[in-house]
Design a protein around this motif. Sequence first.
Motif, PDB file in Angstrom:
ATOM      1  N   SER A  15      -3.280  -3.963   1.455  1.00 41.64           N
ATOM      2  CA  SER A  15      -4.184  -3.403   0.445  1.00 41.64           C
ATOM      3  C   SER A  15      -4.684  -2.060   0.944  1.00 41.64           C
ATOM      4  CB  SER A  15      -5.373  -4.345   0.200  1.00 41.64           C
ATOM      5  OG  SER A  15      -4.952  -5.570  -0.364  1.00 41.64           O
ATOM      6  N   PRO A  16      -5.172  -1.214   0.044  1.00 43.43           N
ATOM      7  CA  PRO A  16      -5.715   0.080   0.489  1.00 43.43           C
ATOM      8  C   PRO A  16      -6.828  -0.125   1.509  1.00 43.43           C
ATOM      9  CG  PRO A  16      -5.460   0.044  -1.892  1.00 43.43           C
ATOM     10  CD  PRO A  16      -5.217  -1.362  -1.428  1.00 43.43           C
ATOM     11  N   GLN A  76      -3.734   1.276   6.106  1.00 40.31           N
ATOM     12  CA  GLN A  76      -2.591   1.462   5.216  1.00 40.31           C
ATOM     13  C   GLN A  76      -1.707   2.598   5.712  1.00 40.31           C
ATOM     14  OE1 GLN A  76      -5.041   2.961   1.717  1.00 40.31           O
ATOM     15  NE2 GLN A  76      -3.200   4.220   1.447  1.00 40.31           N
ATOM     16  N   LEU A 127       1.266  -1.515  -1.380  1.00 37.48           N
ATOM     17  CA  LEU A 127      -0.168  -1.730  -1.523  1.00 37.48           C
ATOM     18  C   LEU A 127      -0.462  -2.529  -2.783  1.00 37.48           C
ATOM     19  CD1 LEU A 127      -1.524   1.780  -0.473  1.00 37.48           C
ATOM     20  CD2 LEU A 127      -1.184  -0.261   0.946  1.00 37.48           C
ATOM     21  N   SER A 185      -3.722  -4.841  -4.707  1.00 32.93           N
ATOM     22  CA  SER A 185      -5.160  -5.120  -4.692  1.00 32.93           C
ATOM     23  C   SER A 185      -5.527  -6.352  -5.496  1.00 32.93           C
ATOM     24  CB  SER A 185      -5.940  -3.913  -5.234  1.00 32.93           C
ATOM     25  OG  SER A 185      -5.753  -2.785  -4.412  1.00 32.93           O
ATOM     26  N   THR A 186      -4.725  -6.696  -6.487  1.00 40.53           N
ATOM     27  CA  THR A 186      -5.026  -7.829  -7.355  1.00 40.53           C
ATOM     28  C   THR A 186      -3.999  -8.931  -7.150  1.00 40.53           C
ATOM     29  OG1 THR A 186      -3.673  -7.055  -9.196  1.00 40.53           O
ATOM     30  CG2 THR A 186      -5.933  -6.209  -9.054  1.00 40.53           C
ATOM     31  N   ASN A 206      -5.369  -5.177   6.051  1.00 41.45           N
ATOM     32  CA  ASN A 206      -6.259  -4.789   4.952  1.00 41.45           C
ATOM     33  C   ASN A 206      -6.205  -5.739   3.761  1.00 41.45           C
ATOM     34  OD1 ASN A 206      -6.882  -2.458   6.340  1.00 41.45           O
ATOM     35  ND2 ASN A 206      -5.630  -1.111   5.083  1.00 41.45           N
ATOM     36  N   GLU A 241      -6.592  -7.875   0.772  1.00 43.86           N
ATOM     37  CA  GLU A 241      -7.825  -8.430   0.215  1.00 43.86           C
ATOM     38  C   GLU A 241      -7.624  -9.869  -0.232  1.00 43.86           C
ATOM     39  OE1 GLU A 241      -9.385  -5.733  -2.700  1.00 43.86           O
ATOM     40  OE2 GLU A 241      -9.062  -3.988  -1.409  1.00 43.86           O
ATOM     41  N   ALA A 270      -5.520 -10.904  -3.431  1.00 41.35           N
ATOM     42  CA  ALA A 270      -4.124 -10.538  -3.239  1.00 41.35           C
ATOM     43  C   ALA A 270      -3.477 -11.436  -2.183  1.00 41.35           C
ATOM     44  CB  ALA A 270      -4.010  -9.078  -2.841  1.00 41.35           C
ATOM     45  N   PHE A 313     -11.513  -6.861   2.439  1.00 40.52           N
ATOM     46  CA  PHE A 313     -12.084  -5.514   2.336  1.00 40.52           C
ATOM     47  C   PHE A 313     -13.007  -5.247   3.524  1.00 40.52           C
ATOM     48  CE2 PHE A 313     -15.567  -2.715   0.944  1.00 40.52           C
ATOM     49  CZ  PHE A 313     -14.823  -1.579   0.655  1.00 40.52           C
TER      50      PHE A 313
END
Length: 485
Positions: free
Chosen positions: A164-165, A169, A175, A177-178, A202, A204, A207, A230
């Motif tokens: 994830s960002p 990264q 990448l 996020s969801t 990273n 999250e 995800a 996060f």
Amino acid sequence: MLARLGIAALGVIVLGLIALVSACFATPYELRVPATRPAAILIEPVRLVTMDPNAPESEPDRAILVVGGEIAAVGQAGELTVPASLLAGDVLRIDGQGRTLLPGLIDAHIHLWDEAELAGYLAHGVTGVRNMSGMPFHLPLSRRIESGRLLGPSLITTGPILNSPGPNQQDNHVLVSTSEEARAAVRRQHDQGYRALKVYSNLERDAYLAVLDEAAQLGMTVSGHTPEGFRGEGIPYDQPFEIRFEDVLDDGFLTIEHTESIVWHGLRDRLDAEAMALLAEEMASHSVTVTPTLIAHDNLIRVAQSEGAYLSREGTGTLNPLISRLESGVYDFWSGMDPEPREVPRAAFYRDATRQMHEAGIVLLAGSDAGIFTNLPGRSLTRELELLVEAGLSAHDALRTATIDPAQALGWTDRGRIAPGQRADLILLDGDPLTEISAVEFPAGVMVGGIWLDRTRLDALERAATHTSIPRTSRRVAASLMAQN
């Protein structure tokens, strides 16, 4: 671990080099499979280190017969005979007097950028590798090796890294996020032919949970850094990680990568031996498997202590030149750093933490992180084994981390030990690795899938490993970036 090393703008640099891709893409001559092979190979008398859990650590005056790429028989020296049906063919007899024979080594964590690098692994006794950041060329390359069209260590690969960002990264990560993005990324990798996933720090929570669920539905394995979620302000020193390390331990990781990442996430970067002992017991209760990669951090210190001279040591010609160019800023940073106040104590703690994990019963796999920074293909695995012995493992236990244990963990049940019916991946050493683990670095001979490579051939492979190509690597990385959108 390119992100940890600070490489940026990978895509921009690679695309700037793409005009060069018309340059030579030929497979190095030394990686071509021999047109003919002996009908049988007999090695005797030799000291065997079989790595079989039920066998002694070392067996003197033994003999081994190889037929058709497999170990046909193991017995007492002078008592094995070549079947009459094979005597009409060429029988290669190898003198093992004063030498040690053990299974070929497996490096469970590398980064492969160019097929010429395969030669470097074979030259130093590595007959199996796991690539930890997939690109489109890895899958057909693996099939070429397994089908016998290309000489090289057996190759398995994860897909492109899922992240994830955030602070870790990098340009070649996928990448997400969801949960929807994560599921789509996993399905895309499965459709492309990957069967192993690598996740990163990273990632999250939503995800990450979606990756686990989709991987389970598709029958894919998950390895990598333990996801932290996060990283808000104050994490990890003043605030806990969003995803606790302990909560990841029962998520079914095939392997957890890097002792230093375990210390960062699991101990919130505290160098606390008592806390590490408790964490090791907790990890062992969940039967996790760990790839320590001690050499990754140790090489940073070697560069710093030598003020950069270590970057020019023997063997660095096998490093991929494109990656070395991209690493130049990192090279400069570590060449000018004083490692004593912070990094040297950390290295000692990472070794001690690895010993604690071993003593708790955690299965360890040797991995060199070769292919990035200044970690050399093939040779760096010896440095990793040296560090494992320095950490407190016996030489035999260190060899387990590079033979039978990774073979079992990675699904290569036909190798990793010397026994009839096993694949003939073997290394012949002039020394005894049980008394000096460094003896594995320069084998007298290597056998991969029954193909015998003597010292002359290994020297040729070492030279071939320097023939990596910036244009070829640029083309592969650019294709990977496009495949990842």
